[in-house]
Design a protein around this motif. Sequence first.
Motif, PDB file in Angstrom:
ATOM      1  N   GLN A 264       0.992  -1.049  -0.073  1.00 57.05           N
ATOM      2  CA  GLN A 264       0.093   0.054  -0.072  1.00 57.05           C
ATOM      3  C   GLN A 264       0.901   1.310   0.075  1.00 57.05           C
ATOM      4  O   GLN A 264       0.650   2.348  -0.688  1.00 57.05           O
ATOM      5  CB  GLN A 264      -0.870  -0.045   1.321  1.00 57.05           C
ATOM      6  N   LYS A 268       1.352   4.463  -3.041  1.00 50.87           N
ATOM      7  CA  LYS A 268       1.320   5.986  -2.996  1.00 50.87           C
ATOM      8  C   LYS A 268       2.619   6.481  -3.517  1.00 50.87           C
ATOM      9  O   LYS A 268       2.668   7.844  -3.849  1.00 50.87           O
ATOM     10  CB  LYS A 268       1.058   6.256  -1.634  1.00 50.87           C
ATOM     11  N   SER A 269       3.792   5.719  -3.333  1.00 42.70           N
ATOM     12  CA  SER A 269       5.307   6.299  -3.747  1.00 42.70           C
ATOM     13  C   SER A 269       5.595   6.198  -5.155  1.00 42.70           C
ATOM     14  O   SER A 269       6.284   6.909  -5.846  1.00 42.70           O
ATOM     15  CB  SER A 269       6.239   5.895  -2.827  1.00 42.70           C
ATOM     16  N   LYS A 272       5.374   9.065  -7.793  1.00 45.54           N
ATOM     17  CA  LYS A 272       6.298  10.109  -7.741  1.00 45.54           C
ATOM     18  C   LYS A 272       7.816   9.767  -7.869  1.00 45.54           C
ATOM     19  O   LYS A 272       8.502  10.622  -8.250  1.00 45.54           O
ATOM     20  CB  LYS A 272       6.348  10.495  -6.075  1.00 45.54           C
ATOM     21  N   GLU A 303      -5.953   3.674  -5.186  1.00 47.68           N
ATOM     22  CA  GLU A 303      -4.714   4.290  -4.387  1.00 47.68           C
ATOM     23  C   GLU A 303      -3.923   4.821  -5.392  1.00 47.68           C
ATOM     24  O   GLU A 303      -3.144   5.813  -5.253  1.00 47.68           O
ATOM     25  CB  GLU A 303      -4.207   3.368  -3.173  1.00 47.68           C
ATOM     26  N   PHE A 304      -3.441   3.846  -6.290  1.00 48.72           N
ATOM     27  CA  PHE A 304      -2.155   4.139  -7.498  1.00 48.72           C
ATOM     28  C   PHE A 304      -2.505   5.591  -8.089  1.00 48.72           C
ATOM     29  O   PHE A 304      -1.814   6.288  -8.532  1.00 48.72           O
ATOM     30  CB  PHE A 304      -2.118   3.002  -8.198  1.00 48.72           C
ATOM     31  N   GLU A 306      -4.757   7.668  -7.226  1.00 47.67           N
ATOM     32  CA  GLU A 306      -5.068   9.064  -6.527  1.00 47.67           C
ATOM     33  C   GLU A 306      -3.634   9.558  -6.140  1.00 47.67           C
ATOM     34  O   GLU A 306      -3.420  10.895  -6.216  1.00 47.67           O
ATOM     35  CB  GLU A 306      -5.503   8.563  -5.118  1.00 47.67           C
ATOM     36  N   ALA A 307      -2.574   8.770  -6.341  1.00 45.48           N
ATOM     37  CA  ALA A 307      -1.204   9.163  -6.314  1.00 45.48           C
ATOM     38  C   ALA A 307      -0.530   9.625  -7.530  1.00 45.48           C
ATOM     39  O   ALA A 307       0.880   9.819  -7.422  1.00 45.48           O
ATOM     40  CB  ALA A 307      -0.366   8.132  -5.441  1.00 45.48           C
TER      41      ALA A 307
END
Length: 348
Positions: A264, A268-269, A272, A303-304, A306-307
Amino acid sequence: MSLLNQFNIEPEISFEQQNKIGVLLLNLGTPTQAKPEAVKPFLRKFLSDQRVVELPKAIWYPILHGIVLPLRPKVVAENYERVWLKEGSPLQVFTEKQTAGLRERLPDTVFIEYAMTYGEPSVPQMVAKLKAAGVGRLLVVPLYPQYAASCTAAAVDKVLAELAKQRNQMSVRTVSRFFNHEGYVNALANQIRNYRAQHGAGDKLMFSFHGIPLRQHKLGDPYPHECHATAKLVAEKLGLSQNDYIVSFQSQFGKDKWIEPSTQALFKSLPKQGVKKLDVICPGFVSDCLETMEEIAIAGREEFHEAGGEAYNYIPCLNANAEWLDALTDLVKENLLGWLKYDLVDLK
């Protein structure tokens, strides 16, 4: 109550009558419905197992009964609703298909059943059914490629507990792991290869395995090493370099430190870091279930994106893939050698 049952006396059974071969596939389990009233007893059984939560009962049970069981069933039931199939729970459906596929590939003199560590059909029910059919030699196959005490050992514990009740015990063999089995590795590699041929390849391939607390690994659980070994073997089959894939661990909960990196957190990272297109597969599960379909395929995608991610592909588990069923058959045959008269050459 009959005299035999009252005193736990088993009737005399001849060698010929009690010398049949049985195979018992084991999986974790599932609620019977995507409803809180069905989820609650399933969670109670699952989370009460000290193989799963290795905390003293005096510490864990107040949390389990005071917080988890009153609050979690509604949330978990809603998650199940997102993935429930018309035939029922995905884990149940695919495990049934794997059992049927194995029956088709083995002689009908071999009795094949499946059971759930938590839920139905239960281990006691299936062990009793096999014994009543005359099975005296039993192969137990937990459907977990990588060994973890919280799943593999918990499943085997249930079978051994049933054997402990038998006066005339079955002979038993167990398969503790198959993380590097050639058939399983080839089936995974081809599942990924075929999916990418149809949908295109992302910037990186993620192998997401279920996580375990770091403490369990430090106590001797080899699970993370076997996860990395599986990923490396599959990557080699696909011709991937170390920069082309990543190994991660999902489903963390509680305050303990878990093995890393977290799936998870990577969702999110990674965007970036320039990974805009991600392919994800969950090799620790041979059947799609809540943890793959909801946590990874649905929530992970959200989640992916949204990031900042742009494309996200979830590659399904092996499920009823014919190549995987062939590999499972080979795994069973290899472990039945001496019981079934197969030559190793026949397994190739």
